[in-house]
Enzyme design. Sequence first.
Site, PDB file in Angstrom:
ATOM      1  N   SER A   1       1.987  14.731   1.770  1.00 14.87           N
ATOM      2  CA  SER A   1       3.113  15.607   1.404  1.00 14.87           C
ATOM      3  C   SER A   1       3.525  15.360  -0.051  1.00 14.87           C
ATOM      4  CB  SER A   1       4.288  15.429   2.357  1.00 14.87           C
ATOM      5  OG  SER A   1       4.920  14.187   2.176  1.00 14.87           O
ATOM      6  N   ASN A   2       3.342  14.139  -0.532  1.00 22.40           N
ATOM      7  CA  ASN A   2       3.636  13.875  -1.948  1.00 22.40           C
ATOM      8  C   ASN A   2       2.635  14.584  -2.859  1.00 22.40           C
ATOM      9  OD1 ASN A   2       5.995  12.053  -2.489  1.00 22.40           O
ATOM     10  ND2 ASN A   2       5.005  10.875  -0.874  1.00 22.40           N
TER      11      ASN A   2
ATOM     12  N   ARG B   1     -14.745  -5.860  -0.038  1.00 17.63           N
ATOM     13  CA  ARG B   1     -13.613  -5.125  -0.627  1.00 17.63           C
ATOM     14  C   ARG B   1     -13.938  -4.738  -2.080  1.00 17.63           C
ATOM     15  NH1 ARG B   1      -8.111  -4.566  -0.261  1.00 17.63           N
ATOM     16  NH2 ARG B   1      -8.141  -5.346   1.857  1.00 17.63           N
TER      17      ARG B   1
ATOM     18  N   MET C   1      -2.698   3.597   1.204  1.00 14.43           N
ATOM     19  CA  MET C   1      -2.233   2.447   1.976  1.00 14.43           C
ATOM     20  C   MET C   1      -3.168   1.246   1.902  1.00 14.43           C
ATOM     21  SD  MET C   1       0.616   3.633   2.774  1.00 14.43           S
ATOM     22  CE  MET C   1       1.303   2.448   3.940  1.00 14.43           C
ATOM     23  N   ARG C   2      -4.059   1.249   0.923  1.00 11.89           N
ATOM     24  CA  ARG C   2      -4.974   0.129   0.766  1.00 11.89           C
ATOM     25  C   ARG C   2      -4.667  -0.560  -0.559  1.00 11.89           C
ATOM     26  NH1 ARG C   2      -9.940  -1.375   2.786  1.00 11.89           N
ATOM     27  NH2 ARG C   2     -11.190  -2.297   1.134  1.00 11.89           N
ATOM     28  N   ILE C   3      -4.678  -1.883  -0.543  1.00 15.87           N
ATOM     29  CA  ILE C   3      -4.374  -2.619  -1.771  1.00 15.87           C
ATOM     30  C   ILE C   3      -5.518  -2.425  -2.761  1.00 15.87           C
ATOM     31  CG2 ILE C   3      -4.051  -4.932  -2.731  1.00 15.87           C
ATOM     32  CD1 ILE C   3      -2.632  -5.669  -0.074  1.00 15.87           C
ATOM     33  N   LEU C   4      -5.165  -2.081  -4.004  1.00 15.84           N
ATOM     34  CA  LEU C   4      -6.186  -1.913  -5.037  1.00 15.84           C
ATOM     35  C   LEU C   4      -6.491  -3.275  -5.647  1.00 15.84           C
ATOM     36  CD1 LEU C   4      -4.791   1.277  -6.791  1.00 15.84           C
ATOM     37  CD2 LEU C   4      -6.970   1.114  -5.549  1.00 15.84           C
TER      38      LEU C   4
ATOM     39  N   ASN D   1       2.404   4.349  -8.727  1.00 16.22           N
ATOM     40  CA  ASN D   1       2.514   4.351  -7.267  1.00 16.22           C
ATOM     41  C   ASN D   1       3.919   4.775  -6.860  1.00 16.22           C
ATOM     42  OD1 ASN D   1       1.819   3.702  -4.494  1.00 16.22           O
ATOM     43  ND2 ASN D   1       3.042   1.837  -4.714  1.00 16.22           N
TER      44      ASN D   1
ATOM     45  N   HIS E   1       6.617   4.248  -3.902  1.00 17.35           N
ATOM     46  CA  HIS E   1       6.844   3.271  -2.828  1.00 17.35           C
ATOM     47  C   HIS E   1       8.188   3.565  -2.164  1.00 17.35           C
ATOM     48  CE1 HIS E   1       6.537  -0.492  -0.659  1.00 17.35           C
ATOM     49  NE2 HIS E   1       7.794  -0.745  -0.977  1.00 17.35           N
TER      50      HIS E   1
ATOM     51  N   SER F   1      10.874   4.324  -5.071  1.00 17.61           N
ATOM     52  CA  SER F   1      10.650   3.898  -6.464  1.00 17.61           C
ATOM     53  C   SER F   1       9.284   4.387  -6.930  1.00 17.61           C
ATOM     54  CB  SER F   1      10.630   2.366  -6.574  1.00 17.61           C
ATOM     55  OG  SER F   1      11.805   1.791  -6.065  1.00 17.61           O
TER      56      SER F   1
ATOM     57  N   LEU G   1       1.065  -6.793  -5.468  1.00 15.90           N
ATOM     58  CA  LEU G   1       1.472  -5.623  -4.674  1.00 15.90           C
ATOM     59  C   LEU G   1       2.913  -5.178  -4.963  1.00 15.90           C
ATOM     60  CD1 LEU G   1       0.666  -3.661  -2.375  1.00 15.90           C
ATOM     61  CD2 LEU G   1       1.670  -5.314  -0.782  1.00 15.90           C
ATOM     62  N   ASP G   2       3.070  -3.904  -5.317  1.00 18.07           N
ATOM     63  CA  ASP G   2       4.387  -3.279  -5.493  1.00 18.07           C
ATOM     64  C   ASP G   2       5.280  -4.050  -6.482  1.00 18.07           C
ATOM     65  OD1 ASP G   2       3.626  -1.367  -3.602  1.00 18.07           O
ATOM     66  OD2 ASP G   2       4.448  -2.526  -1.938  1.00 18.07           O
TER      67      ASP G   2
HETATM   68  C1  GAR Z   1       5.228   7.933   1.588  1.00 16.06           C
HETATM   69  O1  GAR Z   1       6.456   7.618   2.194  1.00 16.06           O
HETATM   70  C2  GAR Z   1       4.877   6.888   0.530  1.00 16.06           C
HETATM   71  O2  GAR Z   1       5.979   6.429  -0.193  1.00 16.06           O
HETATM   72  C3  GAR Z   1       4.321   5.806   1.410  1.00 16.06           C
HETATM   73  O3  GAR Z   1       3.515   6.495   2.341  1.00 16.06           O
HETATM   74  C4  GAR Z   1       4.086   7.788   2.575  1.00 16.06           C
HETATM   75  C5  GAR Z   1       3.016   8.844   2.381  1.00 16.06           C
HETATM   76  O4  GAR Z   1       3.488  10.125   2.711  1.00 16.06           O
HETATM   77  N1  GAR Z   1       3.562   4.875   0.636  1.00 16.06           N
HETATM   78  C6  GAR Z   1       3.538   3.570   0.876  1.00 16.06           C
HETATM   79  O5  GAR Z   1       4.127   3.053   1.796  1.00 16.06           O
HETATM   80  C7  GAR Z   1       2.693   2.758  -0.083  1.00 16.06           C
HETATM   81  N2  GAR Z   1       2.946   1.376   0.086  1.00 16.06           N
HETATM   82  P1  GAR Z   1       2.623  11.418   2.329  1.00 16.06           P
HETATM   83  O6  GAR Z   1       1.189  11.147   2.786  1.00 16.06           O
HETATM   84  O7  GAR Z   1       3.246  12.521   3.134  1.00 16.06           O
HETATM   85  O8  GAR Z   1       2.721  11.658   0.860  1.00 16.06           O
END
Ligand code: GAR
Length: 219
Positions: free
Chosen positions: A14-15, A64, A89-92, A106, A108, A135, A143-144
């Site tokens: 969705s982002n 990895r 959702m995978r650590i780079l 990113n 978050h 953020s 990470l983050d």
């Molecule tokens: C979002 O809430 C994003 O901030 C989070 O995953 C979701 C993805 O939504 N990301 C993390 O948690 C990264 N650590 P989307 O697929 O609908 O954009």
Amino acid sequence: MTARITVLASGSGSNLQALLDAIDAGQLDAQVVGVFSDKPAAFALQRVPEPLRWSRVPKEYASREAFDADLADAVAATTPDWVICAGYMRILGAAFVERFRGRVLNIHPSLLPKYRGLHTHARALEASDAEHGASMHFVIPELDAGAVIAQAPVLVLAGDTAESLARRVLQVEHRLLVHVAKLAAEGRLAEHDGVAILDGHPLFTPQRLEFAPTWPPVA
Ligand code: GAR
């Protein structure tokens, strides 16, 4: 010049859609030149034409590092100005981050430095926080933990569950992401020695973007 944006996503995207919509609406002078995923079934991939999609299964790689190297080569082939992790959702690994250092962003779902990692909404509720949010930051190997550019707060409401809070945070994420992508695309954003630079000046505190909430709140 139209900025080339490459997106990494593992989920529904969705982002990513918010970026595509802003481009279509003429609000963002950019082009999404590739969408990369570690999940071949991720709906994010469906949001762009087939030639722009790349997905591989990490388990099929020897290590990895091998997955990251393949991903990095494929990302580099899109010659991106910016790489945006939007629900990736995978650590780079450090090698990936160093290769594109200063150009990887990113989104978050927390007000960093609070709640790096997973389950951010549940953790904010557990801590009885009055506000939560999202953020946008530069990616570094830790990470983050990279320099935060901008944040969007969301009020925590009585009766919120992790799911209801996540839904409201996601709404502000879409606007936060477009806001920061615009700064990046306009060449106003950089990173130097771990500090975010906006318009040539260090950002000592992140921008705080107060987006008017929809009311009544999304359930
Ligand atoms: C979002 O809430 C994003 O901030 C989070 O995953 C979701 C993805 O939504 N990301 C993390 O948690 C990264 N650590 P989307 O697929 O609908 O954009």
